[in-house]
Design a protein around this motif. Structure first.
Motif, PDB file in Angstrom:
ATOM      1  N   LEU B  27      -4.089 -11.382  -8.740  1.00 39.37           N
ATOM      2  CA  LEU B  27      -3.295 -11.907  -9.801  1.00 39.37           C
ATOM      3  C   LEU B  27      -3.049 -10.928 -10.709  1.00 39.37           C
ATOM      4  CD1 LEU B  27      -4.518 -15.594 -10.190  1.00 39.37           C
ATOM      5  CD2 LEU B  27      -2.493 -14.763  -9.290  1.00 39.37           C
ATOM      6  N   ILE B  48      -0.346 -19.688  -3.329  1.00 38.04           N
ATOM      7  CA  ILE B  48      -1.668 -19.793  -3.519  1.00 38.04           C
ATOM      8  C   ILE B  48      -2.204 -21.263  -3.124  1.00 38.04           C
ATOM      9  CG2 ILE B  48      -1.640 -18.409  -5.759  1.00 38.04           C
ATOM     10  CD1 ILE B  48      -1.571 -21.027  -7.445  1.00 38.04           C
ATOM     11  N   THR B  69      -8.534 -10.848  -6.957  1.00 36.32           N
ATOM     12  CA  THR B  69      -9.002 -11.562  -7.335  1.00 36.32           C
ATOM     13  C   THR B  69      -9.506 -13.015  -6.873  1.00 36.32           C
ATOM     14  OG1 THR B  69      -6.726 -12.374  -7.827  1.00 36.32           O
ATOM     15  CG2 THR B  69      -7.702 -11.383  -9.909  1.00 36.32           C
ATOM     16  N   ILE B  70     -10.386 -12.716  -5.776  1.00 38.83           N
ATOM     17  CA  ILE B  70     -10.931 -13.713  -4.792  1.00 38.83           C
ATOM     18  C   ILE B  70     -11.669 -14.881  -5.519  1.00 38.83           C
ATOM     19  CG2 ILE B  70     -12.878 -12.346  -4.359  1.00 38.83           C
ATOM     20  CD1 ILE B  70     -10.787 -14.400  -1.836  1.00 38.83           C
ATOM     21  N   SER B  71     -11.146 -15.979  -5.244  1.00 34.86           N
ATOM     22  CA  SER B  71     -12.027 -17.091  -5.750  1.00 34.86           C
ATOM     23  C   SER B  71     -12.253 -18.137  -4.671  1.00 34.86           C
ATOM     24  CB  SER B  71     -11.211 -17.888  -6.773  1.00 34.86           C
ATOM     25  OG  SER B  71      -9.958 -18.445  -5.808  1.00 34.86           O
ATOM     26  N   GLN B  72     -13.337 -18.994  -4.625  1.00 37.55           N
ATOM     27  CA  GLN B  72     -13.572 -19.797  -3.595  1.00 37.55           C
ATOM     28  C   GLN B  72     -12.373 -20.484  -3.168  1.00 37.55           C
ATOM     29  OE1 GLN B  72     -16.172 -20.233  -1.689  1.00 37.55           O
ATOM     30  NE2 GLN B  72     -17.155 -18.424  -2.658  1.00 37.55           N
ATOM     31  N   GLN B  73     -11.555 -21.051  -3.769  1.00 39.90           N
ATOM     32  CA  GLN B  73     -10.151 -21.572  -3.641  1.00 39.90           C
ATOM     33  C   GLN B  73      -9.304 -20.699  -2.782  1.00 39.90           C
ATOM     34  OE1 GLN B  73      -8.934 -23.176  -7.122  1.00 39.90           O
ATOM     35  NE2 GLN B  73      -7.019 -24.228  -6.421  1.00 39.90           N
ATOM     36  N   SER B 103     -20.885  -9.835  -3.976  1.00 41.55           N
ATOM     37  CA  SER B 103     -20.360 -11.168  -3.382  1.00 41.55           C
ATOM     38  C   SER B 103     -18.954 -10.902  -2.620  1.00 41.55           C
ATOM     39  CB  SER B 103     -20.159 -12.455  -4.365  1.00 41.55           C
ATOM     40  OG  SER B 103     -19.398 -11.676  -5.347  1.00 41.55           O
ATOM     41  N   ARG B 104     -18.277  -9.986  -3.172  1.00 42.27           N
ATOM     42  CA  ARG B 104     -16.898  -9.544  -2.726  1.00 42.27           C
ATOM     43  C   ARG B 104     -17.307  -8.972  -1.179  1.00 42.27           C
ATOM     44  NH1 ARG B 104     -12.541  -7.644  -6.903  1.00 42.27           N
ATOM     45  NH2 ARG B 104     -13.002  -9.663  -8.440  1.00 42.27           N
TER      46      ARG B 104
END
Lengths: 270, 270, 270
Positions: B27, B48, B69-73, B103-104
């Motif tokens: 993002l 998205i 900008t990785i997220s769980q979603q 974590s990434r």
């Protein structure tokens, strides 16, 4: 003559240190903020994932919390970041639109109760709202005509034990006792969306460079407005102003900033 | 002389085909990536929403997965896209910041176990992290000083049966056996936030144009760096460099890229 | 001669009023849209939080709903905004990619059933999809070759009791009875990602200035394309075109727009 007491060399020290600045960002301006932080010689990191909060705080030399597109999801992440960072990393709050949106004002006030921010950067309506001054309405996300701005900034600084940077036609910087006024301004800084967001993260970049919060705030603010004023010189409108603004951010050093101040002194004498 | 064996005409073939490039995007840089993909003559699509995954894959000629900008979603969406696209559409992985955020790194390693990426594009610290090389720390999201970059890139390529593009002062492109070094570089490619993200999606645009993955990687990388070098010529800083960089991306064709290579040959001889 | 009947002074009236424009935005182009809205003299606000919906509607003089990166989460917010704003604030719909993605088409059609939009702004494939014309396929998010565009726009306008702005080589504006054709166009308006998104929010800015929806649509569309054409004059590619496009948006007034129209008249005569 105040400018001689400020450590303008921070501009160069920042480039040498290349501090890592974490911004929990406004999605409207996230790209400009990242470019601006990178342009002055710092290293921007961004994240929207709560599970990355701890590691991001560890990486960061300083952190800016921007409420520009705050959501319940981002608030969860922000709190996790702040729990980890509180009193351990320099923190900047940008309370975007708290003068216009009451739910944001509540969020900002709760954050200010629970955590300590070293710096609060907002426009006059935002700073007024934080201290419960309801007479100074905003116009959308823009500041309304707030009178007595110095008084409002000082109250806010004392209330939250923070340095307040109230940006506007004249930028007011105060810790509640001492006052610094930055007279440099450019109309395009207002028309360009994200000027405030950029400054809030540039302040963090300087907080990641020095423990002298006062000087960090002043150097960041003057650097930002100097770039804005210099960008005016050859610009025909918003587009060309932005180009030169980012050019200035990426080439400015302590010497050129001092040259700007010396040349501008006469123009801005009261 | 390697450049004579590469199908530089892909630059023109891409414009004729106008391939559709799906980027599951960072993002911070989503707008620049979309503009760059459009500038070279491809058609960018973004999404998205997990429910759009199947249709987006059907539309796409090639796909880039960017962890910026990785997220769980977003990870849920990425996996649905990859289940649909695996071995059916060309895939590029951009493992942003896996050298800095554990974590990434886990997410990237799991994706690499479960799915096959045709190309992995990262900086030296990111590529090192993917193969478990913990001696090469990053600085925030930027690469640290990684030695033995060719070796690391080759190991990564062999491990994941992919072509690796390790970008840095010299870009290293390898399938684990053959090596291509791209010497063209510009400081502003580092200061401009999103240069890596852009390249990862430009590679997908070329993968959507040809089944020759090797040539696609080289042409994309050289085109990108040529635009970066040419943009330097009349730029005063980050702002004007960006303007010319996007100008170059939008006007470059096979002939002008070959002209650049021929003119630059002498300058870059070892 | 139609242009003499249009209230071009709206360009200046907008700057005087400084209307607040809420955009539920496409994350790919959110920054450009905000800058464009600000450049023409309006005040952009953005939000992604459902709990802010009511307050945001109260603040706004007009609202644009953009489906460019629609998600289930954003749809919830959009519906809350529309429930509050329906028939109370001027509404613009930008049905991004409904010509390509069937789940988006369903979302758009459901919104159009439940709420009244004053204006629908899309490319030919998007407008065709809204009225169930499946013969006019899109290419990714871009319009395919749609024939009979005037007919499609008129059908769409009548079906949804809205003014339709169908943008393309010639922009078609119609309320289902009266037709306005805007001949001004620039190739870069297509290559620049977000031109449609920008126009959809500029239309809202003019709807926030006048109750004359017809004139608002025409002035916004002509202003946008005039800026695009003028930006062509000194641009070498996408980057320099964007700079001048934003310059033009920020300096254009009613007089300069009329000058443009008068000078261009001969060039565009049928």
């Amino acid at each position: 003559m105040v400018k001689r007491q400020i450590n303008w060399a921070l501009v160069d020290q920042l480039r040498n240190k290349n501090p890592i600045v974490l911004t929990l960002a406004n999605l409207v301006t996230i790209d400009k903020v990242a470019d601006a932080v990178s342009a002055i010689g710092a290293s921007p990191i961004m994240s929207i994932e709560v599970n990355e909060a701890s590691e991001m705080v560890e990486l960061a030399d300083a952190i800016t919390i921007n409420l520009g597109t705050i959501s319940q999801q981002q608030l969860t992440q922000i709190k996790k970041v702040l729990h980890k960072a509180n009193y351990r990393k320099p923190l900047v709050l940008d309370p975007v639109a708290v003068g216009a949106v009451s739910s944001r004002l509540k969020i900002a006030q709760n954050l200010l109760k629970e955590f300590h921010f070293d710096v609060i950067r907002g426009n006059a309506s935002e700073i007024a709202a934080l201290i419960g001054d309801v007479d100074n309405k905003s116009h959308g996300i823009d500041a309304g005509a707030v009178t007595n701005q110095v008084h409002i900034a000082e109250l806010c600084a004392r209330r939250f034990h923070a340095i307040v940077i109230l940006t506007g036609e004249t930028d007011i910087i105060t810790d509640g006792q001492v006052l610094y006024k930055n007279p440099f301004t450019a109309e395009m800084l207002t028309i360009n969306v994200g000027s405030g967001d950029i400054l809030s993260s540039l302040v963090a970049a300087f907080l990641g460079t020095t423990t002298n919060t006062w000087d960090a705030c002043i150097v960041a603010t003057v650097l930002m407005s100097a770039a804005g004023v210099l960008a005016n010189r050859y610009s025909a409108g918003l587009g060309s102003w932005q180009v030169q603004f980012f050019d200035q951010l990426s080439i400015m050093d302590a010497n050129s900033l001092l040259d700007f101040l010396n040349e501008s002194e006469e123009d801005y004498l009261d």
